[in-house]
Design a protein around this motif. Structure first.
Motif, PDB file in Angstrom:
ATOM      1  N   ILE A 167      44.655 139.937   1.804  1.00 53.71           N
ATOM      2  CA  ILE A 167      45.900 139.903   1.248  1.00 53.71           C
ATOM      3  C   ILE A 167      46.193 138.183   1.269  1.00 53.71           C
ATOM      4  N   GLU A 168      46.276 137.630   2.351  1.00 54.40           N
ATOM      5  CA  GLU A 168      46.870 136.467   2.544  1.00 54.40           C
ATOM      6  C   GLU A 168      45.927 135.398   1.611  1.00 54.40           C
ATOM      7  N   ARG A 169      44.627 135.465   1.634  1.00 55.19           N
ATOM      8  CA  ARG A 169      43.719 134.739   0.991  1.00 55.19           C
ATOM      9  C   ARG A 169      43.839 134.736  -0.733  1.00 55.19           C
ATOM     10  N   ARG A 170      44.135 135.853  -1.030  1.00 58.24           N
ATOM     11  CA  ARG A 170      44.375 136.504  -2.278  1.00 58.24           C
ATOM     12  C   ARG A 170      43.133 135.730  -3.467  1.00 58.24           C
ATOM     13  N   THR A 171      41.846 135.673  -2.942  1.00 56.92           N
ATOM     14  CA  THR A 171      40.579 135.303  -3.630  1.00 56.92           C
ATOM     15  C   THR A 171      39.925 136.041  -4.434  1.00 56.92           C
ATOM     16  N   GLU A 172      39.670 137.413  -4.096  1.00 58.95           N
ATOM     17  CA  GLU A 172      39.212 138.262  -4.878  1.00 58.95           C
ATOM     18  C   GLU A 172      39.943 139.811  -4.637  1.00 58.95           C
ATOM     19  N   PRO A 173      39.780 140.652  -5.578  1.00 61.36           N
ATOM     20  CA  PRO A 173      40.218 141.983  -5.456  1.00 61.36           C
ATOM     21  C   PRO A 173      39.173 142.802  -4.620  1.00 61.36           C
ATOM     22  N   HIS A 174      39.765 143.677  -3.584  1.00 65.86           N
ATOM     23  CA  HIS A 174      39.000 144.785  -2.874  1.00 65.86           C
ATOM     24  C   HIS A 174      39.219 146.065  -3.329  1.00 65.86           C
ATOM     25  N   GLN A 175      38.469 146.944  -3.267  1.00 71.17           N
ATOM     26  CA  GLN A 175      38.617 148.360  -3.683  1.00 71.17           C
ATOM     27  C   GLN A 175      38.284 149.187  -2.078  1.00 71.17           C
ATOM     28  N   VAL A 176      39.246 149.782  -1.699  1.00 68.34           N
ATOM     29  CA  VAL A 176      39.166 150.424  -0.520  1.00 68.34           C
ATOM     30  C   VAL A 176      39.052 152.063  -0.721  1.00 68.34           C
ATOM     31  N   ILE A 177      37.948 152.613  -0.375  1.00 73.28           N
ATOM     32  CA  ILE A 177      37.679 153.938  -0.673  1.00 73.28           C
ATOM     33  C   ILE A 177      37.753 154.575   0.835  1.00 73.28           C
ATOM     34  N   THR A 178      38.711 155.805   0.883  1.00 72.73           N
ATOM     35  CA  THR A 178      38.661 156.513   2.294  1.00 72.73           C
ATOM     36  C   THR A 178      37.895 157.812   1.904  1.00 72.73           C
ATOM     37  N   VAL A 179      36.704 157.787   2.631  1.00 68.76           N
ATOM     38  CA  VAL A 179      35.612 158.712   2.158  1.00 68.76           C
ATOM     39  C   VAL A 179      35.507 159.809   3.026  1.00 68.76           C
ATOM     40  N   ASN A 180      35.283 161.211   2.506  1.00 69.65           N
ATOM     41  CA  ASN A 180      35.048 162.172   3.187  1.00 69.65           C
ATOM     42  C   ASN A 180      33.889 162.996   2.795  1.00 69.65           C
ATOM     43  N   PRO A 181      33.443 164.021   3.535  1.00 71.44           N
ATOM     44  CA  PRO A 181      31.957 164.631   3.145  1.00 71.44           C
ATOM     45  C   PRO A 181      31.970 165.178   1.631  1.00 71.44           C
ATOM     46  N   ILE A 182      33.109 165.516   1.298  1.00 72.24           N
ATOM     47  CA  ILE A 182      33.112 166.190  -0.369  1.00 72.24           C
ATOM     48  C   ILE A 182      32.743 164.877  -1.094  1.00 72.24           C
ATOM     49  N   GLN A 183      33.389 163.819  -0.923  1.00 67.36           N
ATOM     50  CA  GLN A 183      32.963 162.665  -1.851  1.00 67.36           C
ATOM     51  C   GLN A 183      31.607 162.069  -1.715  1.00 67.36           C
ATOM     52  N   VAL A 184      30.905 162.352  -0.215  1.00 67.09           N
ATOM     53  CA  VAL A 184      29.505 161.943  -0.110  1.00 67.09           C
ATOM     54  C   VAL A 184      28.733 162.944  -0.574  1.00 67.09           C
ATOM     55  N   MET A 185      28.874 164.015  -0.784  1.00 67.86           N
ATOM     56  CA  MET A 185      28.019 165.119  -1.569  1.00 67.86           C
ATOM     57  C   MET A 185      28.186 165.119  -2.899  1.00 67.86           C
ATOM     58  N   ALA A 186      29.391 164.869  -3.509  1.00 67.74           N
ATOM     59  CA  ALA A 186      29.519 164.431  -4.953  1.00 67.74           C
ATOM     60  C   ALA A 186      28.563 163.361  -5.359  1.00 67.74           C
ATOM     61  N   ALA A 187      28.728 161.919  -4.516  1.00 70.41           N
ATOM     62  CA  ALA A 187      27.892 161.078  -4.963  1.00 70.41           C
ATOM     63  C   ALA A 187      26.424 161.105  -4.682  1.00 70.41           C
ATOM     64  N   LEU A 188      26.046 162.191  -3.997  1.00 70.88           N
ATOM     65  CA  LEU A 188      24.382 162.531  -4.096  1.00 70.88           C
ATOM     66  C   LEU A 188      24.180 163.173  -5.387  1.00 70.88           C
ATOM     67  N   ASP A 189      25.037 163.884  -6.094  1.00 72.92           N
ATOM     68  CA  ASP A 189      24.673 164.561  -7.183  1.00 72.92           C
ATOM     69  C   ASP A 189      25.006 163.946  -8.478  1.00 72.92           C
ATOM     70  N   ALA A 190      25.706 162.493  -8.017  1.00 78.20           N
ATOM     71  CA  ALA A 190      26.115 161.777  -9.558  1.00 78.20           C
ATOM     72  C   ALA A 190      25.611 160.330  -9.112  1.00 78.20           C
ATOM     73  N   PRO A 191      24.495 159.890  -9.775  1.00 81.63           N
ATOM     74  CA  PRO A 191      24.188 158.261  -9.469  1.00 81.63           C
ATOM     75  C   PRO A 191      25.453 157.205  -9.816  1.00 81.63           C
ATOM     76  N   ALA A 192      25.901 157.539 -10.658  1.00 80.63           N
ATOM     77  CA  ALA A 192      26.979 156.920 -11.237  1.00 80.63           C
ATOM     78  C   ALA A 192      28.068 156.712 -10.166  1.00 80.63           C
ATOM     79  N   LEU A 193      28.408 157.690  -9.707  1.00 80.95           N
ATOM     80  CA  LEU A 193      29.360 157.724  -8.430  1.00 80.95           C
ATOM     81  C   LEU A 193      28.769 156.944  -7.239  1.00 80.95           C
TER      82      LEU A 193
END
Length: 254
Positions: A31-57
């Protein structure tokens, strides 16, 4: 995930091994640098399993600048494969730690998501709790793709340091990923149902449930309609146990 961030790969999803303190310190620097945007994902097992079924995810998760271990199942899996994370970094605790840090620096924060009533009450409570934060905007998350450009323009004009997005699981992360270069917000984080908890609509699990890693069960009591999603948790656990040697291997599409 940025190359310099220590991580463990859980079925191809790179999960940060940093503690809460280290995570907040890193995002403060971002935030202090403000040089590039950062996406922060808070991950759980449901999201991991969803990603395994969806290459785009899965691809989207691998484009994220930082993924933190929100779900207890992810923390357990990392330990089970002998590559543990330092601690669980929950989304709602990360929000509060960032806001505490941001008060002294007068950071600007934009809230996006939930229903009009929920986001209004969450905003009111956060403003009361962190009065030195510059609350530069908020709006509900019930808008169609046709309104995306209007929402982006409003956020860009507000120029926040942090954008908290609480929409449905299938919308919030892809939405941030799609527009983060246009938004140019230093820290953008999907917060799921955190606005429901902050607003008081839902209660967070008591400390005992958190200690026993039963927050998912407490939430199920409050929202029994979530039972179908919760069925993914034992499936994830069995997959980790059965495929222990493959947990840290990246799939071909990542």
């Amino acid at each position: 995930m940025k190359d310099h961030i220590p991580y463990v790969s859980i079925f191809g999803v790179p999960v940060s091994k940093w503690s809460m303190k280290d995570t907040v310190a890193y995002l403060t620097e971002v935030i202090e640098r403000r040089t590039e945007p950062h996406q922060v994902i808070t991950v759980n097992p449901i999201q991991v399993m969803a990603a395994l079924d969806a290459p785009a995810l899965m691809d989207m998760m691998n484009r994220a600048e930082l993924i933190v271990p929100d779900g207890t199942g992810v923390v357990w899996a990392a330990g089970y494969v002998s590559n543990p994370v330092t601690e669980r970094v929950t989304g709602i605790d990360l929000i509060h730690n960032l806001l505490k840090t941001g008060e002294a620096r007068r950071w600007k924060v934009y809230l996006l998501g939930a229903s009009p009533e929920i986001i209004a009450e969450a905003g009111r409570r956060l403003e009361a709790q962190y009065p030195l934060i510059q609350w530069v905007g908020r709006r509900d998350g019930y808008f169609s793709e046709e309104l995306d450009q209007q929402v982006i323009a409003d956020i860009a004009q507000a120029a926040p340091d942090i954008l908290l997005v609480g929409r449905s699981a299938d919308k919030q992360e892809p939405w941030i990923d799609r527009y983060k270069q246009r938004l140019q917000v230093p820290v953008m984080m999907g917060v799921g149902g955190s606005f429901d908890v902050i607003s008081g609509k839902l209660k967070r699990a008591p400390k005992l449930f958190q200690k026993l890693r039963l927050e998912w069960f407490y939430r199920l009591i409050q929202e029994p309609w979530r039972y179908k999603r919760m069925l993914t948790l034992p499936i994830f656990a069995m997959k980790v146990i059965r495929e222990k040697e493959n947990v840290q291997k990246r799939p071909a599409n990542s």
